[in-house]
Scaffold this motif. Structure first.
Motif, PDB file in Angstrom:
ATOM      1  N   LYS A   1       0.805  -1.216   0.000  1.00  6.75           N
ATOM      2  CA  LYS A   1       0.000   0.000   0.000  1.00  6.75           C
ATOM      3  C   LYS A   1       0.841   1.270   0.000  1.00  6.75           C
ATOM      4  CE  LYS A   1      -3.889   2.228   2.366  1.00  6.75           C
ATOM      5  NZ  LYS A   1      -4.880   2.115   3.475  1.00  6.75           N
ATOM      6  N   ILE A   2       1.839   1.343   0.872  1.00  4.02           N
ATOM      7  CA  ILE A   2       2.666   2.550   0.955  1.00  4.02           C
ATOM      8  C   ILE A   2       3.406   2.772  -0.357  1.00  4.02           C
ATOM      9  CG2 ILE A   2       4.654   3.617   2.091  1.00  4.02           C
ATOM     10  CD1 ILE A   2       3.780   2.298   4.667  1.00  4.02           C
ATOM     11  N   GLY A   3       3.961   1.685  -0.905  1.00  2.53           N
ATOM     12  CA  GLY A   3       4.666   1.796  -2.178  1.00  2.53           C
ATOM     13  C   GLY A   3       3.761   2.283  -3.292  1.00  2.53           C
ATOM     14  N   ARG A   4       2.496   1.831  -3.292  1.00  2.00           N
ATOM     15  CA  ARG A   4       1.548   2.276  -4.308  1.00  2.00           C
ATOM     16  C   ARG A   4       1.321   3.778  -4.226  1.00  2.00           C
ATOM     17  NH1 ARG A   4      -2.086  -1.731  -2.310  1.00  2.00           N
ATOM     18  NH2 ARG A   4      -3.635  -0.074  -1.961  1.00  2.00           N
ATOM     19  N   LYS A   5       1.126   4.281  -3.015  1.00  2.00           N
ATOM     20  CA  LYS A   5       0.859   5.705  -2.825  1.00  2.00           C
ATOM     21  C   LYS A   5       2.051   6.547  -3.264  1.00  2.00           C
ATOM     22  CE  LYS A   5      -3.299   5.360  -1.075  1.00  2.00           C
ATOM     23  NZ  LYS A   5      -4.479   5.881  -1.823  1.00  2.00           N
ATOM     24  N   VAL A   6       3.245   6.132  -2.833  1.00  2.00           N
ATOM     25  CA  VAL A   6       4.454   6.877  -3.199  1.00  2.00           C
ATOM     26  C   VAL A   6       4.640   6.886  -4.711  1.00  2.00           C
ATOM     27  CG1 VAL A   6       6.977   6.919  -3.057  1.00  2.00           C
ATOM     28  CG2 VAL A   6       5.622   6.483  -0.996  1.00  2.00           C
ATOM     29  N   SER A   7       4.481   5.720  -5.329  1.00  2.00           N
ATOM     30  CA  SER A   7       4.651   5.635  -6.775  1.00  2.00           C
ATOM     31  C   SER A   7       3.618   6.477  -7.505  1.00  2.00           C
ATOM     32  CB  SER A   7       4.542   4.168  -7.233  1.00  2.00           C
ATOM     33  OG  SER A   7       5.618   3.401  -6.744  1.00  2.00           O
ATOM     34  N   TYR A   8       2.375   6.412  -7.066  1.00  2.00           N
ATOM     35  CA  TYR A   8       1.319   7.157  -7.747  1.00  2.00           C
ATOM     36  C   TYR A   8       1.623   8.652  -7.767  1.00  2.00           C
ATOM     37  CZ  TYR A   8      -3.104   9.472  -8.674  1.00  2.00           C
ATOM     38  OH  TYR A   8      -4.073  10.305  -9.197  1.00  2.00           O
ATOM     39  N   TYR A   9       1.912   9.240  -6.603  1.00  2.12           N
ATOM     40  CA  TYR A   9       2.122  10.684  -6.539  1.00  2.12           C
ATOM     41  C   TYR A   9       3.417  11.124  -7.221  1.00  2.12           C
ATOM     42  CZ  TYR A   9      -1.923  11.030  -3.486  1.00  2.12           C
ATOM     43  OH  TYR A   9      -3.204  10.983  -2.994  1.00  2.12           O
TER      44      TYR A   9
END
Length: 371
Positions: free
Chosen positions: A124-132
Motif C-alpha cells: 500500500k505505501i509503495g503504491r501511494k508513493v509511486s502514484y504521486y
C-alpha cells in the motif's frame, strides 16, 4: 529546429548500478541506437561509469558522468539539477521520476502503472508513493514515453495527462543468433544440474503467477519427465507458492529448481537449453521475456493479459488467460505434446519486425528534433 551547437542530452543511468531489470534493458537498447547520431552530445550518468563504458563503448559524442551522491532522494532533489546546470544540458531523460527542480526539457519514460490496475499485488505505501511521484513527474515532463499501447492507455487515465508516446521495447540481436541446442542442454545440465526442463524467467512476486505453474507441474505429474526451473531475483514474497510447495512430497520438490538471480550469460544459456518457456504473468507493462524466448527459437506459451494481448497477432493459440487454470493446463500440454505445431520461424520474423530498438529510438529522436 536549427541549432548553432550540438543538442546536449542527459540520461540518468543509475539502474545500471543495480541488477538486470526492464528499465536497464530499455535505456541500453534505445541509446545504443540514439548515440549513432553524432550531431547530438550524450551525457550518460551512473555510479559505475566503467560499467557504462563497457556497455555503450567510447564515442566522441558520449560523455560519462560519475555520480558522487548515491542516495536516491538527495540525488533527485538537488544533485541531478546541479549536474544539468553544470553541463548546460538541453534535454534530460529519466525513468518514472524526474527531479522537481527543472532547468531543461524533461523526457520521462513511465513503463507502467500496474499498481493502479492491480493494487492487490503491491504494498500500500509503495503504491501511494509511486502514484504521486509518477503523476508529478508526468506533469513536469515535456514529453512522456511508455512501452505499450496498454500502458499508454493506463498512464493517460491514471496520471491525468493528455498524451503518452509509445516507444516499444526491442529484442536484442543476441537472442536471434544461431546456437547448438545440444551444447546448450549439456551446459545447463553441467552447471545447474537441470535437464529436460520447463523454464520461467521473471522477477519473483505474486503477480508473476509462479504458483500456477507449480500447481500444474504437480497435478499433471510433469515431474515424472521434466524439471521445473525458475530464474529471477525476488521482489516480493509469494505466500501462495510457498504454502503449496511446502506441502509437496520430496519426489516433486527435487524436480523444482529456483536459480534466483543469475548473470546474463547464464540466463541466455539456460534459456537456449529449455524444453519449453512458460510465461503466465497476470500483469505486465510490456512483458519482454516470452519474446526473447521465441527469438531464441524456444517453444513458448504466454499469458494474453494486459500488454501481452498484443502478442495475439503472432502467438495465437499459444496464449492463455493467466487466471484460467484449466485453459493454462490445456495450452501447456498442447505445447509439450505437439511443439512442432508452433511456427517458431514465422513468429521470430514477426518479432524482429515489430520489436526493434530502432523503432523506439526514432520516436524519441523525433521529439529531440523539436527541441
Amino acid at each position: 529546429m536549427k541549432r548553432d551547437k550540438k543538442l546536449k542530452v542527459f540520461v540518468d543511468c543509475h539502474v545500471f548500478d543495480e541488477g538486470f531489470q526492464g528499465t536497464r534493458t530499455y535505456i541500453e537498447g534505445v541509446y545504443k541506437e540514439l548515440i549513432k547520431d553524432t550531431t547530438r552530445q550524450f551525457y550518460l550518468a551512473a555510479g559505475n561509469i566503467d560499467n557504462l563504458a563497457s556497455i555503450f563503448g567510447q564515442h566522441s559524442n558520449v560523455v560519462y558522468i560519475k555520480y558522487r551522491i548515491h542516495n536516491k532522494i538527495f540525488r533527485l532533489l538537488g544533485y541531478l539539477p546541479w549536474l544539468i546546470v553544470k553541463h548546460g544540458i538541453d534535454v534530460a531523460h529519466f525513468q518514472y521520476r524526474v527531479p522537481p527542480l527543472k532547468f531543461c526539457k524533461y523526457m520521462v519514460t513511465t513503463h507502467d502503472v500496474l499498481f493502479e490496475d492491480f493494487p492487490e499485488y503491491f504494498p500500500k505505501i509503495g503504491r501511494k508513493v509511486s502514484y504521486y511521484t509518477y503523476k508529478i513527474s508526468a506533469k513536469l515532463a515535456d514529453v512522456v514515453f511508455t512501452v505499450s499501447p496498454y500502458s499508454r492507455k493506463a498512464i493517460v487515465q491514471h496520471l491525468g495527462i493528455k498524451e503518452a508516446r509509445v516507444t516499444p521495447n526491442g529484442i536484442d540481436t543476441i537472442f536471434f543468433e544461431k546456437y547448438d541446442k545440444v551444447v546448450m542442454v549439456q551446459l545447463a545440465a553441467e552447471k545447474f544440474k537441470i535437464n529436460n526442463y520447463l523454464l520461467y524467467i521473471s522477477r519473483w512476486e505474486p503477480r508473476k503467477n509462479q504458483h500456477m505453474i507449480l500447481k500444474a507441474f504437480n497435478e499433471l505429474k510433469l515431474y515424472e519427465s521434466y524439471n521445473l526451473v525458475f530464474a529471477g531475483e525476488t521482489t516480493f514474497k509469494n505466500p501462495e507458492y510457498d504454502a503449496y510447495y511446502a506441502a509437496l512430497p520430496h519426489t516433486v520438490k527435487q524436480k523444482v529448481v529456483r536459480l534466483g538471480r543469475i548473470n546474463f550469460a547464464d540466463m541466455l544459456m539456460v534459456l537456449r537449453g529449455a524444453r519449453l518457456f512458460v510465461y503466465p504473468s497476470i500483469a505486465e507493462g510490456f512483458g519482454i521475456p516470452p519474446l526473447e524466448a521465441l527469438a531464441a527459437g524456444v517453444p513458448t506459451i504466454s499469458s494474453n493479459a494486459t500488454a501481452m494481448e498484443d502478442y495475439i497477432h503472432f502467438m495465437g493459440q499459444w496464449q492463455f488467460d493467466p487466471q484460467n487454470y484449466t485453459e493454462f493446463k490445456d495450452v501447456l500440454l498442447k505445447a509439450l505434446n505437439n511443439p512442432e505445431q508452433m511456427d517458431i520461424s514465422g513468429i521470430k520474423n514477426e518479432i524482429k519486425t515489430r520489436y526493434s530498438w530502432n523503432i523506439a529510438a526514432r520516436v524519441i529522436s523525433g521529439y529531440l528534433n523539436t527541441v
